[in-house]
Design an enzyme around this catalytic site. Structure first.
Site, short mmCIF file in Angstrom:
data_model
loop_
_atom_site.label_atom_id
_atom_site.label_comp_id
_atom_site.label_asym_id
_atom_site.label_seq_id
_atom_site.Cartn_x
_atom_site.Cartn_y
_atom_site.Cartn_z
N ARG A 159 0.82 -1.22 0.00
CA ARG A 159 0.00 0.00 0.00
C ARG A 159 0.85 1.27 0.00
NH1 ARG A 159 -3.12 -3.57 3.33
NH2 ARG A 159 -1.35 -3.37 4.73
N THR A 238 11.49 4.92 5.50
CA THR A 238 10.39 5.21 6.43
C THR A 238 9.74 3.91 6.89
OG1 THR A 238 8.91 5.43 4.53
CG2 THR A 238 9.78 7.47 5.45
N SER A 239 10.42 2.77 6.67
CA SER A 239 9.79 1.47 7.00
C SER A 239 10.18 1.03 8.40
CB SER A 239 10.13 0.43 5.93
OG SER A 239 11.52 0.16 5.89
N ARG A 240 11.23 0.22 8.50
CA ARG A 240 11.78 -0.14 9.80
C ARG A 240 13.30 -0.05 9.67
NH1 ARG A 240 7.58 0.83 11.55
NH2 ARG A 240 6.14 -0.46 12.74
N GLU A 269 16.06 1.71 17.65
CA GLU A 269 15.34 2.86 18.19
C GLU A 269 15.13 2.75 19.68
OE1 GLU A 269 11.65 3.84 16.11
OE2 GLU A 269 12.73 3.51 14.25
N HIS A 287 10.95 9.02 13.84
CA HIS A 287 9.85 8.08 13.57
C HIS A 287 8.48 8.78 13.62
CE1 HIS A 287 8.73 3.52 13.74
NE2 HIS A 287 7.88 4.20 13.00
N ILE A 288 8.27 9.68 12.65
CA ILE A 288 7.03 10.47 12.65
C ILE A 288 6.22 10.30 11.36
CG2 ILE A 288 7.82 12.24 14.28
CD1 ILE A 288 8.45 14.03 11.80
C1 GLV Z 1 4.63 3.01 12.14
O1 GLV Z 1 5.82 2.87 12.05
C2 GLV Z 1 3.69 1.96 11.91
O2 GLV Z 1 4.05 0.81 11.66
O3 GLV Z 1 2.48 2.26 12.01
C1 GLV Z 2 1.31 -0.95 4.53
O1 GLV Z 2 0.26 -0.33 4.67
C2 GLV Z 2 1.81 -1.52 3.28
O2 GLV Z 2 1.31 -2.58 2.89
O3 GLV Z 2 2.69 -0.92 2.63
#
Ligand code: GLV
Ligand code: GLV
Length: 328
Positions: A159, A238-240, A269, A287-288
């Site tokens: 997504r 912006t993932s992990r 983190e 992480h925002i």
């Molecule tokens: C944020 O990092 C989430 O996974 O919602």
């Molecule tokens: C998360 O919402 C993803 O599937 O990228």
């Protein structure tokens, strides 16, 4: 009247969700604005019927054990759920839910904000201006990287990755993507080209990561991968954090193996590789990605609604381990 189900919320979340839960549940909240210590968490979940937890809570079998056999749902206030031992939950027939969809735009938007910040050196230039160093227009002041017309490489076309890709069309970019599965809709919608990781790394001007953290994606980007990137490449994560080998990233940035990076997430983190903050070619955020007023409220409501659905006897809409249902 039956006793209301007892719900524990591990930290204060936007009020509308608390209000909603309070209509049908007995809610207890950790009101201290910090992550609970493991010991405290174990104590707090004891006897609860549901737990609404955060990505900063490590939810393992010890927590499930402490909660007790009546506790059959943990609703995570995040789309990523690598903080939860889902296999252990499934074994105990505990439902785990997450908050997909509602933070897709916010996260993709922030990835773009990071890309612009790094490519156009916005943070450095802002600091320079604030420090009173702006003495007038200059031909080579803060030269950055053009974005429009470049090649963007997207790792993970779920997504968020797909949403990020759609936004790239506004900048007339060539879109490459890599994933474990093809996203034919994305290919059709924006002409994204599916390539293997090596080609993506070699041909992209900018690379943005949108995969979940799994054993297979841990250190997906390390020394070898940095060595394949263009020297002018920019990496956005912006993932992990642990998807990138953070030490290898520091080396790549220090030695100008790549041009820059924009990070919202870190391998350990809230700790950050100590050299990162001293480097000019990286933009660091705490992480925002999902931190907009609208999105955080939607996430909170979604987590609450999963719990409410469960107590109504319905299948929670955002269950991540549906196999628990068939085993019931
Ligand atoms: C944020 O990092 C989430 O996974 O919602
Ligand atoms: C998360 O919402 C993803 O599937 O990228």
């Amino acid at each position: 009247m039956d006793k209301k189900p007892a719900v524990f919320i591990t930290r204060k979340i936007p009020f509308p969700a608390i209000e909603l839960l309070e209509k049908s549940c007995d809610v207890e909240i950790n009101l201290e604005d910090r992550v609970l210590e493991k010991k405290e968490l174990l104590e707090k979940v004891k006897g609860k019927d549901a737990v609404l937890c955060l990505l900063t809570d490590v939810i393992d079998d010890e927590v499930f054990q402490a909660a007790g056999p009546q506790c059959k749902i943990f609703a995570n206030y995040a789309v990523g759920y690598n903080n939860i031992d889902v296999a252990a939950a499934t074994k105990r027939k505990i439902i785990v839910t997450n908050t997909p969809g509602v933070l897709t735009d916010a996260t993709a938007d922030l990835a773009w904000a990071l890309l612009f910040s790094v490519a156009r050196r916005i943070v450095e230039a802002d600091k320079f201006t604030r420090e009173g160093k702006f003495k007038g227009w200059a031909p080579e002041l803060f030269l950055g990287m053009e974005i429009t017309g470049k090649t963007i490489g997207i790792i993970g076309a779920g997504r968020i990755g797909a949403n990020f890709a759609k936004k790239a069309t506004a900048f007339s970019m060539k879109i490459l993507y890599h994933d474990v599965k093809r996203n034919f809709e994305l290919e059709k919608d924006v002409g994204a080209q599916f390539v293997n990781l090596e080609i993506l790394l070699k041909e992209s001007d900018f690379i943005s990561i949108h995969v979940p953290l799994l054993p297979e994606t841990r250190h997906l980007i390390g020394e070898k991968e940095f060595s394949m990137m263009k020297k002018t490449a920019i990496l956005i994560n912006t993932s992990r954090g642990a998807v990138v080998d953070e030490k290898a990233l520091v080396d790549a940035l220090k030695n100008k193996r790549i041009w820059g990076a924009g990070l919202d997430v870190y391998e350990n983190e809230p700790e950050i590789e100590p050299e990162l903050p001293s480097l000019n070619n990286v933009v660091l955020l705490p992480h925002i990605a999902s931190a907009t007023i609208e999105t955080r409220t939607k996430m909170a409501l979604m987590a609450a609604e999963n719990i409410i659905a469960f107590f109504k006897g319905d299948v929670p809409p955002n269950i991540v381990n549906p196999e628990v249902l068939s085993e019931r």
